[in-house]
Every structure is written in C-alpha cells, then in structure tokens.
Design a protein around this motif. Structure first.
Motif, PDB file in Angstrom:
ATOM      1  N   VAL A 251       0.498  -0.920  -0.143  1.00 26.52           N
ATOM      2  CA  VAL A 251      -0.404   0.007  -0.162  1.00 26.52           C
ATOM      3  C   VAL A 251       0.117   1.389   0.557  1.00 26.52           C
ATOM      4  O   VAL A 251       1.827   1.652   0.800  1.00 26.52           O
ATOM      5  CB  VAL A 251      -0.779   0.553   1.191  1.00 26.52           C
ATOM      6  CG1 VAL A 251      -2.023   1.119   1.390  1.00 26.52           C
ATOM      7  CG2 VAL A 251      -2.083  -1.375   0.831  1.00 26.52           C
ATOM      8  N   ILE A 252       0.471   2.478  -0.832  1.00 29.16           N
ATOM      9  CA  ILE A 252       1.621   3.346  -1.153  1.00 29.16           C
ATOM     10  C   ILE A 252       0.278   4.652  -1.211  1.00 29.16           C
ATOM     11  O   ILE A 252      -0.493   4.266  -1.600  1.00 29.16           O
ATOM     12  CB  ILE A 252       2.291   3.479  -2.095  1.00 29.16           C
ATOM     13  CG1 ILE A 252       2.883   2.345  -2.756  1.00 29.16           C
ATOM     14  CG2 ILE A 252       3.127   4.591  -2.456  1.00 29.16           C
ATOM     15  CD1 ILE A 252       3.620   1.289  -3.756  1.00 29.16           C
ATOM     16  N   GLY A 253       1.123   5.448  -0.501  1.00 28.90           N
ATOM     17  CA  GLY A 253       0.565   7.218  -0.421  1.00 28.90           C
ATOM     18  C   GLY A 253       1.861   8.029  -0.995  1.00 28.90           C
ATOM     19  O   GLY A 253       2.070   7.970  -0.459  1.00 28.90           O
ATOM     20  N   ALA A 254       1.575   8.777  -2.093  1.00 28.45           N
ATOM     21  CA  ALA A 254       2.132   9.895  -2.745  1.00 28.45           C
ATOM     22  C   ALA A 254       1.722  10.276  -3.245  1.00 28.45           C
ATOM     23  O   ALA A 254       0.483  10.415  -4.177  1.00 28.45           O
ATOM     24  CB  ALA A 254       3.131   8.233  -3.676  1.00 28.45           C
ATOM     25  N   GLU A 255       2.594  11.346  -3.680  1.00 30.10           N
ATOM     26  CA  GLU A 255       1.747  12.645  -4.070  1.00 30.10           C
ATOM     27  C   GLU A 255       2.621  13.622  -3.829  1.00 30.10           C
ATOM     28  O   GLU A 255       3.771  13.991  -3.793  1.00 30.10           O
ATOM     29  CB  GLU A 255       0.742  13.529  -2.749  1.00 30.10           C
ATOM     30  CG  GLU A 255      -0.486  12.872  -2.303  1.00 30.10           C
ATOM     31  CD  GLU A 255      -1.533  12.707  -3.357  1.00 30.10           C
ATOM     32  OE1 GLU A 255      -1.875  12.712  -4.417  1.00 30.10           O
ATOM     33  OE2 GLU A 255      -2.563  11.964  -2.938  1.00 30.10           O
TER      34      GLU A 255
ATOM     35  N   ASP B 214       5.679  17.752  -1.071  1.00 28.75           N
ATOM     36  CA  ASP B 214       5.393  16.216  -1.591  1.00 28.75           C
ATOM     37  C   ASP B 214       6.366  14.923  -1.200  1.00 28.75           C
ATOM     38  O   ASP B 214       6.890  15.928   0.123  1.00 28.75           O
ATOM     39  CB  ASP B 214       6.146  16.494  -3.624  1.00 28.75           C
ATOM     40  CG  ASP B 214       5.663  17.957  -4.062  1.00 28.75           C
ATOM     41  OD1 ASP B 214       4.266  17.607  -3.948  1.00 28.75           O
ATOM     42  OD2 ASP B 214       6.706  18.628  -4.674  1.00 28.75           O
ATOM     43  N   GLY B 215       5.652  14.085  -0.765  1.00 30.48           N
ATOM     44  CA  GLY B 215       6.430  13.347  -0.863  1.00 30.48           C
ATOM     45  C   GLY B 215       5.379  11.761  -0.498  1.00 30.48           C
ATOM     46  O   GLY B 215       4.357  11.706  -1.236  1.00 30.48           O
ATOM     47  N   ALA B 216       6.462  10.550  -0.467  1.00 27.12           N
ATOM     48  CA  ALA B 216       5.443   9.238  -0.329  1.00 27.12           C
ATOM     49  C   ALA B 216       5.755   7.925   0.338  1.00 27.12           C
ATOM     50  O   ALA B 216       7.172   8.333   0.956  1.00 27.12           O
ATOM     51  CB  ALA B 216       5.796   8.622  -1.789  1.00 27.12           C
ATOM     52  N   GLY B 217       5.092   7.239   1.266  1.00 25.84           N
ATOM     53  CA  GLY B 217       5.836   6.424   1.824  1.00 25.84           C
ATOM     54  C   GLY B 217       4.663   5.103   1.529  1.00 25.84           C
ATOM     55  O   GLY B 217       3.744   5.281   0.415  1.00 25.84           O
ATOM     56  N   ALA B 218       5.285   3.952   1.968  1.00 27.00           N
ATOM     57  CA  ALA B 218       4.608   2.434   2.062  1.00 27.00           C
ATOM     58  C   ALA B 218       4.526   1.483   2.545  1.00 27.00           C
ATOM     59  O   ALA B 218       5.533   1.731   3.507  1.00 27.00           O
ATOM     60  CB  ALA B 218       4.997   2.073   0.165  1.00 27.00           C
ATOM     61  N   LEU B 219       3.550   0.928   2.928  1.00 29.82           N
ATOM     62  CA  LEU B 219       3.729  -0.239   3.779  1.00 29.82           C
ATOM     63  C   LEU B 219       3.131  -1.638   3.053  1.00 29.82           C
ATOM     64  O   LEU B 219       2.512  -1.589   2.628  1.00 29.82           O
ATOM     65  CB  LEU B 219       2.446  -0.266   4.413  1.00 29.82           C
ATOM     66  CG  LEU B 219       2.110  -1.206   5.905  1.00 29.82           C
ATOM     67  CD1 LEU B 219       3.368  -0.652   6.723  1.00 29.82           C
ATOM     68  CD2 LEU B 219       0.934  -0.505   6.428  1.00 29.82           C
ATOM     69  N   ILE B 220       4.044  -2.955   4.058  1.00 28.97           N
ATOM     70  CA  ILE B 220       3.794  -4.100   2.656  1.00 28.97           C
ATOM     71  C   ILE B 220       2.826  -4.695   3.723  1.00 28.97           C
ATOM     72  O   ILE B 220       3.383  -4.880   5.002  1.00 28.97           O
ATOM     73  CB  ILE B 220       4.983  -4.608   2.703  1.00 28.97           C
ATOM     74  CG1 ILE B 220       5.393  -3.413   1.413  1.00 28.97           C
ATOM     75  CG2 ILE B 220       5.139  -6.460   2.249  1.00 28.97           C
ATOM     76  CD1 ILE B 220       7.060  -4.716   1.050  1.00 28.97           C
TER      77      ILE B 220
END
Length: 325
Positions: free
Chosen positions: A139-143, A162-168
């Motif tokens: 699951v990624i949130g990116a903007e 701006d930035g992005a984070g991801a979780l598996i």
C-alpha cells in the motif's frame, strides 16, 4: 478461533531533496514564518524536482519498503497506490510503479480519496488479504501536491508538500483477539454534500484542465476534528479497544491544531501522537505512511504496538484503522 490477518512486514518512505522553509514564501506572499507556524505548525516541506513525478516518489518509497521487508517485487500480489496527483489521467500510476519495480505478476491500481486515500487503500488491501485474493500487498501513499497549488493563495499554498510512503501487508494467522498482529479494524466514510469545502477546480470531464486546490479552511477544521474523533472511536469499539490501549496515534499530518484537538477528543495525550507536520507539511495521502515509516525507523514504533491511524480529505472522505504492528 484462527483468523486470517493482514500484518505489516515492512515500510519505507521517500522525500524529495528540495527543502522549502517557511521564510521562502515571504518573498512572494504576504506571510511569514511566524504566521505559518502559528496557524499550522508547519516549519518546512519538500518540493519535488521539476522532472520528478508521483510515480518516481512512490517507486523510491516502494523500494525502501521492499528492502525493509527483505522481499523482492515479484513476491507481491498487488500494489494499491493512493494518490490525488497521478502522473496521467490514465493508466493508473500504480502500474507505472509496478513496471519500475520489475514486478511482472499480480496487479496494480490507484485509489483516490485525497488525504484519506491511504486509509481507504489500507482497508482495501486488508479485505483482499482476509478474503484470500492476495497474500502480499503493498500500500503506497504518494503525492506531488505542489503541482496543483495556487501560488497566490497564502492560505493554502504554504500548507502542502510532496512525498511518498509505503507499507507491505502479508497474510498471517491470528486468534481473533485484540492481541493479534495486523489490521484489526477499519472504518470508512464519505459525504459528497461537502464537496465545495475542499476540491480542485478542474478535471478532464468538467473543464479539460488540471485546476488548482481550493479550500475553506475554517469549515474543514470543524468537520475534521469532529469526524476524526468519531471514526477513531468507531474503529476502537469494533474490537473492544480503549484509548489507554493505544500505543501510538499516527494521524494525517494536515495541521497541528487539528492533530491536537483530535487527540483530546479521542482521549489520547500528545506524547502518544506521531507528529511530522512540522517537517513535511500536508502531503495528503502520503502523510500517514511517511509518519509511520519515520517513526518505525527511529525505533519509536515497535513490534506489538497498537496503532490508531486516521485521516480526512476532500469529498469529504474520512476513515480510521487500528493496526497491531
């Protein structure tokens, strides 16, 4: 009774190189560092480089999450990317990330619930894992919200970054109790009657333009505090959790005043709240996974901690998730 859970196994994040301090806005706007800090708690934020797209930020975060989990891209069954600033109208930005990672199996798609997007994507991933449709989901949130700013509007353009984070998430077995690892509960809501409180004044169907962000900040604040506290309690009540059971609240990083007011209404002290808004600004769907990844990397969030995540964004759309790390 054994139940299938979606447990976190790795996370990562990415921030563009360019740091924009509050003082930089004073050169072009009637504002100041003190004005911005006092109203939002924001001190600085990151701006993507001109050649950096949302998919680029997301791919960096995805690679970091894979490394953190000790996994290869082709071990993933799915990528769900939450964003309101896609590379293109179509295809999905998630498929661009899938290709960039060298993932040649499974599927990828976008979710659009603006600032609440990560919670909506997390809930979707959880449903897929619990149902048996997938075993490993990123699951990624990116903007890149700086691409949809009105740079003459001091009330909004100073808030976003701006930035992005991801979780598996991976399938795991639990006992069906509050002690289980993984996603324990999610609660989602939306109400289109409040569209005009926070929106972008453009779109391919309506104006054939991208448009810029418009927001009625005071009204959004009022809705945010009430709705976030309510949905947080909904998620806790779903599994019999109490505020004192929560180790960390990881909220959408929109505004320090919203975060503080929501924590009070939820019954949590600020010592149990992960706050990164001062350094990131509002990164919309990326804000929760960014804060989550930073706190985990710093050793604040540890295995077994019970996390409460909540967010609200345009739509209005809002939700909460209760996750045992």
């Amino acid at each position: 009774m054994s139940v299938r859970r979606a447990a976190p196994v790795g996370c990562g994040h990415y921030l563009p190189e360019r740091v924009v301090e509050n003082a930089e806005f004073a050169a072009t706007l009637d504002t100041s560092d003190e004005w911005i800090r006092s109203r939002s708690g924001i001190e600085r934020r990151r701006f993507a480089a001109p050649d950096e797209k949302t998919s680029d930020l997301a791919t960096h975060a995805a690679r970091a999450a894979l490394a953190n989990a000790g996994m290869e891209a082709n071990e993933l069954d799915a990528i769900i990317l939450a964003t309101a600033t896609p590379d293109q109208t179509f295809p999905s930005t998630a498929t661009r990330v899938q290709h960039a990672l060298g993932m040649t199996r499974g599927f990828a798609f976008d979710v659009q619930a603006v600032c609440a997007g990560f919670i909506f994507a997390l809930s979707t991933a959880n449903s897929m894992i619990v149902s048996g449709q997938a075993r490993n989901v990123m699951v990624i949130g990116a903007e890149t919200f700086t691409r949809i700013m009105d740079w003459t509007d001091r009330s909004t353009c100073v808030l976003f970054g701006d930035g992005a984070g991801a979780l598996i998430l991976s399938a795991d077995e639990g006992e069906g109790t509050l002690a289980d690892r993984g996603v324990l509960a999610t609660r989602l809501h939306s109400d289109g009657a409040h569209n005009q409180l926070l929106y972008v004044d453009g779109g391919p169907s309506a104006t054939q333009t991208v448009g810029v962000l418009r927001m009625e900040g005071r009204k959004v604040f009022q809705h945010a505090v009430q709705k976030l506290a309510e949905v947080a309690h909904e998620a806790m009540e779903a599994v019999g959790a109490r505020p004192e059971d929560i180790d960390w609240m990881v909220p959408h990083q929109a505004n320090i005043r919203i975060i503080e007011a929501t924590a009070r209404k939820t019954g949590l002290p600020m010592e149990k709240v992960v706050v990164t808004v001062q350094n990131h600004g509002n990164t919309s769907a990326a804000s929760i996974p960014l804060a989550l990844s930073e706190a985990a990397a710093e050793g604040r969030i540890r295995r077994g901690d019970l996390l409460l995540m909540e967010a609200i964004g345009g739509g209005l759309a809002w939700g909460a998730a209760l996750v045992r790390w």
